[in-house]
Design a protein around this motif. Sequence first.
Motif, PDB file in Angstrom:
ATOM      1  N   ASP A  68       1.241  -0.990  -6.045  1.00  0.00           N
ATOM      2  CA  ASP A  68       0.897  -1.095  -4.628  1.00  0.00           C
ATOM      3  C   ASP A  68       2.134  -1.380  -3.789  1.00  0.00           C
ATOM      4  N   GLY A  69       2.309  -0.608  -2.736  1.00  0.00           N
ATOM      5  CA  GLY A  69       3.388  -0.832  -1.785  1.00  0.00           C
ATOM      6  C   GLY A  69       4.743  -0.303  -2.192  1.00  0.00           C
ATOM      7  N   GLU A  88      -2.368   2.593  -2.834  1.00  0.00           N
ATOM      8  CA  GLU A  88      -3.232   1.838  -3.737  1.00  0.00           C
ATOM      9  C   GLU A  88      -2.995   2.327  -5.150  1.00  0.00           C
TER      10      GLU A  88
END
Length: 152
Positions: A68-69, A88
């Motif tokens: 994530d990210g 995600e």
Amino acid sequence: MTTQQAIDWPERYLPGTGDTFVSNEVIVQGVTASRAWRFLVDTFTWESYYDNVADLSFPDGDGPEPADGVRFAFGTFGFPPLDARVVEFLHQPGVQHVEPDLPGGRTRILTQESQFGRPAADLAGQPPTPMLNGHQAWLDGLVRAARGQVAG
């Protein structure tokens, strides 16, 4: 009987709401989900089985596994490296998290992508859609890699 979960898309990325969306799948025998997953999440193996990706980098020092990210960049379809960010990702590093294989030693591998931006819109306007063909080549290469038919 085998049930297959639907993807829980973030609302902004729902299929059909962006500039392009593609969906490809294969069902193969003799490749475990765990084996395919290994080659899918290790981005450093991508170039060994898919010739439409190049110059993969992680500007924040992350990688090789998405999370994530995580921001990364890569060249594809002749474009200079594109900036991307994982919105995600449902796999935790070091944890084996793959759906069970199908009966008969089969595995379903599905890739879906929703994109925004001019490059995505331009590709979507070219029949046949290069992203659809590119994703099929990705899946075909992933299966070859999981079967040990390419380096990786």
